[in-house]
Scaffold this active site. Structure first.
Site, mmCIF file in Angstrom:
data_model
loop_
_atom_site.group_PDB
_atom_site.id
_atom_site.type_symbol
_atom_site.label_atom_id
_atom_site.label_comp_id
_atom_site.label_asym_id
_atom_site.label_seq_id
_atom_site.Cartn_x
_atom_site.Cartn_y
_atom_site.Cartn_z
ATOM 1 N N ARG A 9 0.818 -1.221 0.000
ATOM 2 C CA ARG A 9 0.000 0.000 0.000
ATOM 3 C C ARG A 9 0.846 1.262 0.000
ATOM 4 N NH1 ARG A 9 -3.412 -3.383 3.414
ATOM 5 N NH2 ARG A 9 -1.958 -2.773 5.015
ATOM 6 N N GLU B 34 5.264 -10.432 15.809
ATOM 7 C CA GLU B 34 4.791 -11.063 17.045
ATOM 8 C C GLU B 34 5.025 -12.583 16.976
ATOM 9 O OE1 GLU B 34 0.873 -9.835 17.949
ATOM 10 O OE2 GLU B 34 0.838 -10.876 19.875
#
Ligand code: AMP
Length: 182
Positions: free
Chosen positions: A69, A106
């Site tokens: 993006r 994560e």
């Protein structure tokens, strides 16, 4: 939400903010996804956004966009500035010799790349993405630019998710965000 409450008299940037949709639990439970596609589809909002981000570093030689993006904004900003556009891409997408930078997520890790010859030493660079979250992706991109000898004039993002600490992760680098979500 099918309808967005946009005041036709608002400035382009206010309009842009109103057009960012928040989607809970996408792409996985617990993530509040900031969807910019309604903003992109709106002429006034898109123009105001590109103009605002381009104003951050008018002297940049190169605008770096982060896949995918970031590309949407970085290319028109480069055009507006009369600068070049350089992509930072996910591992395995660039065909020639690259520099790589990995960073922890994560769960697991991610790697981004830049063509080794994309930036010459001393060139000034604006790095652009849509969302700054933890800052891991942006820090990796900045390190790639700096490893090639580029001077990062600044980092411009449409949306900063302040609670995720991206600003701190980017250390002393100059950051500009159009919209901050606490
Ligand atoms: P980070 O490396 O954590 O700063 O993540 C930044 C990248 O992940 C950007 O390229 C964003 O497009 C995407 N991203 C992270 N969190 C979100 C979110 N809540 N909504 C939309 N995009 C996100």
């Amino acid at each position: 939400m099918a309808m967005v409450d946009v005041d036709a008299n608002s400035t382009g940037l206010e309009r842009a903010r109103a057009l960012i949709e928040t989607v809970p639990d996408f792409p996985e439970p617990g993530i509040l996804f900031r969807d910019i596609t309604p903003l992109l589809a709106d002429q006034a909002a898109l123009r105001a956004t590109v103009d605002a981000l381009a104003a951050v570093a008018p002297g940049a030689d190169v605008v770096v966009g982060i896949e995918s993006r970031g590309f949407i904004f970085a290319a028109p900003i480069a055009y507006a500035l009369g600068a070049g556009f350089v992509p930072v891409r996910k591992l395995g997408r660039l065909p020639r010799a690259t520099e790589r930078e990995s960073y922890d997520l994560e769960y697991g890790a991610n790697t981004v790349e830049i063509h080794k010859d994309a930036i010459r030493p001393g060139q000034t660079v604006l790095i652009v993405d849509d969302v700054l979250a933890t800052g891991g992706t942006m820090r990796a991109a900045a390190r790639l630019v700096e490893r090639l000898g580029g001077e990062v004039l600044g980092i411009a993002v449409l949306v900063e998710l302040a609670a995720l600490g991206g600003r701190a992760a980017l250390e002393e680098r100059r950051i500009w965000s159009a919209f901050v979500y606490e």
